[in-house]
Design a protein around this motif. Structure first.
Motif, PDB file in Angstrom:
ATOM      1  N   PRO A  80      53.427  71.589  94.564  1.00 14.57           N
ATOM      2  CA  PRO A  80      53.451  73.057  94.432  1.00 14.57           C
ATOM      3  C   PRO A  80      54.505  73.570  93.452  1.00 14.57           C
ATOM      4  O   PRO A  80      54.476  74.731  93.061  1.00 14.57           O
ATOM      5  CB  PRO A  80      53.747  73.530  95.862  1.00 14.57           C
ATOM      6  CG  PRO A  80      54.437  72.371  96.515  1.00 14.57           C
ATOM      7  CD  PRO A  80      53.808  71.138  95.918  1.00 14.57           C
ATOM      8  N   GLU A  81      55.421  72.688  93.030  1.00 10.64           N
ATOM      9  CA  GLU A  81      56.422  73.103  92.040  1.00 10.64           C
ATOM     10  C   GLU A  81      55.831  73.159  90.629  1.00 10.64           C
ATOM     11  O   GLU A  81      56.443  73.742  89.727  1.00 10.64           O
ATOM     12  CB  GLU A  81      57.607  72.137  92.033  1.00 10.64           C
ATOM     13  CG  GLU A  81      58.289  71.960  93.390  1.00 10.64           C
ATOM     14  CD  GLU A  81      57.720  70.782  94.184  1.00 10.64           C
ATOM     15  OE1 GLU A  81      58.434  70.282  95.068  1.00 10.64           O
ATOM     16  OE2 GLU A  81      56.578  70.374  93.918  1.00 10.64           O
ATOM     17  N   ILE A  82      54.672  72.533  90.424  1.00 13.55           N
ATOM     18  CA  ILE A  82      54.064  72.471  89.097  1.00 13.55           C
ATOM     19  C   ILE A  82      52.977  73.526  88.980  1.00 13.55           C
ATOM     20  O   ILE A  82      52.088  73.618  89.829  1.00 13.55           O
ATOM     21  CB  ILE A  82      53.469  71.070  88.836  1.00 13.55           C
ATOM     22  CG1 ILE A  82      54.559  69.994  88.917  1.00 13.55           C
ATOM     23  CG2 ILE A  82      52.792  71.025  87.461  1.00 13.55           C
ATOM     24  CD1 ILE A  82      54.045  68.575  88.722  1.00 13.55           C
ATOM     25  N   ILE A  83      53.048  74.329  87.923  1.00 12.82           N
ATOM     26  CA  ILE A  83      52.069  75.384  87.662  1.00 12.82           C
ATOM     27  C   ILE A  83      51.025  74.842  86.688  1.00 12.82           C
ATOM     28  O   ILE A  83      51.375  74.251  85.658  1.00 12.82           O
ATOM     29  CB  ILE A  83      52.748  76.626  87.058  1.00 12.82           C
ATOM     30  CG1 ILE A  83      53.848  77.142  87.996  1.00 12.82           C
ATOM     31  CG2 ILE A  83      51.722  77.730  86.779  1.00 12.82           C
ATOM     32  CD1 ILE A  83      54.771  78.144  87.337  1.00 12.82           C
ATOM     33  N   ARG A  84      49.773  75.053  87.010  1.00 15.79           N
ATOM     34  CA  ARG A  84      48.670  74.603  86.144  1.00 15.79           C
ATOM     35  C   ARG A  84      48.288  75.743  85.202  1.00 15.79           C
ATOM     36  O   ARG A  84      48.003  76.854  85.638  1.00 15.79           O
ATOM     37  CB  ARG A  84      47.472  74.202  86.998  1.00 15.79           C
ATOM     38  CG  ARG A  84      46.254  73.736  86.218  1.00 15.79           C
ATOM     39  CD  ARG A  84      45.147  73.317  87.169  1.00 15.79           C
ATOM     40  NE  ARG A  84      44.731  74.416  88.023  1.00 15.79           N
ATOM     41  CZ  ARG A  84      43.746  75.268  87.711  1.00 15.79           C
ATOM     42  NH1 ARG A  84      43.090  75.139  86.575  1.00 15.79           N
ATOM     43  NH2 ARG A  84      43.423  76.232  88.531  1.00 15.79           N
ATOM     44  N   ILE A  85      48.272  75.467  83.911  1.00 17.88           N
ATOM     45  CA  ILE A  85      47.836  76.439  82.907  1.00 17.88           C
ATOM     46  C   ILE A  85      46.535  75.915  82.315  1.00 17.88           C
ATOM     47  O   ILE A  85      46.508  74.813  81.760  1.00 17.88           O
ATOM     48  CB  ILE A  85      48.896  76.632  81.815  1.00 17.88           C
ATOM     49  CG1 ILE A  85      50.197  77.170  82.431  1.00 17.88           C
ATOM     50  CG2 ILE A  85      48.389  77.592  80.730  1.00 17.88           C
ATOM     51  CD1 ILE A  85      51.339  77.255  81.447  1.00 17.88           C
ATOM     52  N   SER A  86      45.473  76.696  82.426  1.00 13.47           N
ATOM     53  CA  SER A  86      44.169  76.180  82.062  1.00 13.47           C
ATOM     54  C   SER A  86      43.303  77.263  81.430  1.00 13.47           C
ATOM     55  O   SER A  86      43.482  78.454  81.693  1.00 13.47           O
ATOM     56  CB  SER A  86      43.465  75.638  83.315  1.00 13.47           C
ATOM     57  OG  SER A  86      42.134  75.265  83.036  1.00 13.47           O
TER      58      SER A  86
END
Length: 263
Positions: A80-86
């Motif tokens: 949950p610390e990593i944000i996905r940019i897509s």
């Protein structure tokens, strides 16, 4: 032993780093060197990496405590610390292009984000898509006339999510539910760097007023300073590609994405 090479990037600041393998785990000496290089160069791109999620998170934690992003659907399940940019078609447009305005991260909170890092898995082949632009708030402050520096030295700015006056061709996203959640915070108009002490214009995309001024007067004061920061002589652009990690110092820079089409 790792032999780190440092090469200046095109533009007024930034450096490329090669000769290290983050997946193997950065040594204390390597981390100390990287932290010093980031403070010196304001932005770094670390070349030739192959990081899984766990390795990327481990690298992030070596810089400090990760921020937990409020929009859980944009984070990575077990990480949950990593944000996905897509740019997948399932991504709403306001989130796909939500970073296309000049800002520093979490400046609407009492404790802003110190460092942001981007690990690239895939990038658009189109040459005009997928760039990150950065502007040096330190160089912009240094270039101000002495009279302006003295005028703003003791000012306090009011910040809220999406609150800044917009620059031409800029559309700052406004999410009322997020504004209500985060409220208003205050930061020095000129922010000394917490490590180096170097002074920078702290405005981001969230400064909407000046303490002691009427709101419209404060916005009129902030707008030309935001425009000054993003003048060409203070800006660099970089298109991160697969197996690269791009990171920047939020206390010395603003950043913006460039528009991207759906995959």
């Amino acid at each position: 032993d790792e032999v780190m090479q440092v090469t200046p990037l095109d533009g007024p600041f930034g450096a490329a780093i090669s000769g290290i393998d983050l997946a193997a785990g950065a040594s204390d000496a390597t981390m100390r060197a990287l932290i010093g290089l980031l403070h010196e160069h304001q932005a770094l791109v670390i070349l030739g990496q192959k990081l899984g999620k766990a390795e990327f998170l481990r690298f992030g934690k070596s810089w400090g405590d990760p921020i937990f992003f409020a929009k859980k659907s944009d984070t990575l399940g077990d990480f949950p610390e990593i944000i996905r940019i897509s740019n997948e078609t399932s991504t709403p447009e306001r989130y796909r292009d939500g970073a296309i305005h000049w800002h520093s991260d979490n400046s609407y909170e009492d404790e802003p984000a110190s460092v942001t890092m981007l690990c690239c898995l895939e990038t658009p082949e189109a040459q005009d898509q997928g760039w990150t632009c950065l502007a040096s708030t330190v160089l912009a402050h240094d270039a101000l006339p002495d009279g302006k520096k003295q005028q703003i030295a003791g000012m306090t700015a009011l910040h809220c999510l999406g609150g800044s006056p917009e620059l031409p061709d800029e559309k700052i996203p406004i999410f009322p539910e997020a504004i209500a959640r985060h409220g208003i915070t205050r930061h020095p108009r000129v922010m000394p760097h917490p490590v180096t002490g170097r002074k920078a214009l702290f405005t981001s995309g969230t400064a909407f007023g000046i303490e002691g001024m009427e709101i419209e007067e404060g916005r009129a004061f902030i707008a030309p300073l935001r425009a000054h920061i993003v003048a060409p002589q203070f800006v660099m652009s970089y298109k991160v590609i697969s197996r690269e990690v791009l990171l920047w110092d939020n206390f010395q820079t603003l950043h913006t994405a460039t528009p991207i089409e759906y995959s």
